[in-house]
Design an enzyme around this catalytic site. Structure first.
Site, PDB file in Angstrom:
ATOM      1  N   GLU A   1       1.006  -1.402  -0.013  1.00 52.52           N
ATOM      2  CA  GLU A   1      -0.200  -0.161   0.500  1.00 52.52           C
ATOM      3  C   GLU A   1       0.869   1.581  -0.063  1.00 52.52           C
ATOM      4  O   GLU A   1       1.456   1.268   0.966  1.00 52.52           O
ATOM      5  CB  GLU A   1      -0.907   0.048   0.996  1.00 52.52           C
TER       6      GLU A   1
ATOM      7  N   ASP B   1       5.026   0.921  -3.974  1.00 50.31           N
ATOM      8  CA  ASP B   1       4.117   0.277  -5.626  1.00 50.31           C
ATOM      9  C   ASP B   1       4.341  -1.133  -5.979  1.00 50.31           C
ATOM     10  O   ASP B   1       5.247  -1.502  -7.109  1.00 50.31           O
ATOM     11  CB  ASP B   1       4.450   1.236  -6.918  1.00 50.31           C
TER      12      ASP B   1
ATOM     13  N   ASP C   1      -7.998   1.280  -7.915  1.00 52.35           N
ATOM     14  CA  ASP C   1      -8.457   2.208  -8.167  1.00 52.35           C
ATOM     15  C   ASP C   1      -9.360   2.296  -9.876  1.00 52.35           C
ATOM     16  O   ASP C   1      -8.480   1.345 -10.297  1.00 52.35           O
ATOM     17  CB  ASP C   1      -6.986   3.711  -8.145  1.00 52.35           C
TER      18      ASP C   1
ATOM     19  N   ASP D   1     -15.864  -2.747  -8.899  1.00 50.29           N
ATOM     20  CA  ASP D   1     -17.425  -2.270  -8.406  1.00 50.29           C
ATOM     21  C   ASP D   1     -18.255  -1.408  -9.856  1.00 50.29           C
ATOM     22  O   ASP D   1     -19.194  -1.181  -9.777  1.00 50.29           O
ATOM     23  CB  ASP D   1     -18.272  -2.354  -7.622  1.00 50.29           C
TER      24      ASP D   1
ATOM     25  N   ARG E   1     -17.750  -1.835   4.093  1.00 49.70           N
ATOM     26  CA  ARG E   1     -18.954  -0.363   4.315  1.00 49.70           C
ATOM     27  C   ARG E   1     -18.922   0.279   2.662  1.00 49.70           C
ATOM     28  O   ARG E   1     -19.326   0.857   2.375  1.00 49.70           O
ATOM     29  CB  ARG E   1     -18.319   0.580   5.202  1.00 49.70           C
TER      30      ARG E   1
ATOM     31  N   GLU F   1     -18.263  -1.297  -0.809  1.00 47.56           N
ATOM     32  CA  GLU F   1     -18.616  -2.482  -0.773  1.00 47.56           C
ATOM     33  C   GLU F   1     -20.689  -2.142  -0.605  1.00 47.56           C
ATOM     34  O   GLU F   1     -21.215  -2.180  -1.938  1.00 47.56           O
ATOM     35  CB  GLU F   1     -19.103  -3.745  -0.793  1.00 47.56           C
TER      36      GLU F   1
END
Length: 250
Positions: A107, A138, A161, A197, A230, A232
């Site tokens: 991260e 990275d 992202d 999503d 949360r 999702e």
């Protein structure tokens, strides 16, 4: 605060790839007080100190560096690599559900790491699980060289992202090149698990990975250890479908 002081293996093993890399500075500034306390208490034990190029604030790991996973965790166990652990929901759930597995999270968002440390501490009643380590780097670059081939049981890329603007799609982490990196890392029975999503990102993932000669789509069901977050729930409430994909070696 410096990173952990673990014995991480020989940083001088292997040749340096000649491909150019981009330098990304560490992201994020001040954290909420509870996250900062968790960072101050646990970062030295959980964050791995790795050699970097382009300065200490860079997230690019020296390509000559090799991580000795057995030395870091003190054992040999199935290894899960999470690419972009965010605030740590999947990391916390996975480490608790599978204490017999080791979890290595990448991260670059420092406040997210602080949040993850707070969640891990809360789940462990003030103690962090022994099967978690975090690299502030990275992953798309580090994973090309940092781990040996065939060493990873599962790779997780949950809700990366989506970079929704078309001109930014080149910044998405799921690319043909990254697929080659993951394939190199996967053990013979390894699995690459993804979730998003973003409908167009899911289609792009399928368009890249379904025809990949080294990968085979094994499942489009929810990943067994992926918790409902949360983030999702908000996506579902907004009418966005959740797409889970699992690929294995072809």
């Amino acid at each position: 605060m410096t990173a952990g002081h673990h014995a991480l293996g020989n940083p001088l093993v292997g040749p340096r790839p000649q491909a150019r890399t981009r330098s990304f500075t560490r992201r994020g500034g001040r954290m909420p007080r509870t996250h900062q306390r968790a960072w101050d208490r646990h970062a030295d034990d959980v964050l791995l100190e790795v050699p970097r190029v382009h300065g200490d604030r860079s997230t690019v790991v020296d390509t000559a560096y090799r991580l000795d996973v057995g030395a870091v965790f003190g054992r040999r166990a199935p290894l899960v690599v999470e690419v972009g652990s965010g605030s740590g929901d999947a990391l916390v759930a996975g480490a608790a559900a599978r204490p017999d597995w080791d979890f290595l999270a990448f991260e670059v968002w420092r406040p997210g790491i602080g949040h993850a440390l707070a969640k891990l501490s809360q789940a462990g009643d003030g103690q962090l699980p022994a099967n978690v380590r975090v690299v502030e780097a990275d992953a798309s670059l580090a994973l090309r060289t940092m781990l040996p081939p065939g060493s990873v049981h599962e790779v997780w890329t949950f809700f990366p992202d989506p970079w929704p603007k078309a001109r930014h799609h080149k910044r998405r982490i799921v690319t043909a090149g990254f697929a080659d990196t993951v394939l190199r890392l996967l053990a013979p029975d390894g699995v690459w698990r993804l979730a998003t999503d973003a409908e167009d990102y899911a289609l792009a993932m399928r368009g890249l990975l379904d025809p990949h000669p080294g990968l085979r789509l094994a499942s489009a069901d929810r990943a067994p250890l992926r918790p409902v977050t949360r983030f999702e729930r908000r996506g579902v409430e907004a009418g966005r479908a959740i797409h889970d994909l699992a690929y294995v070696r072809a």
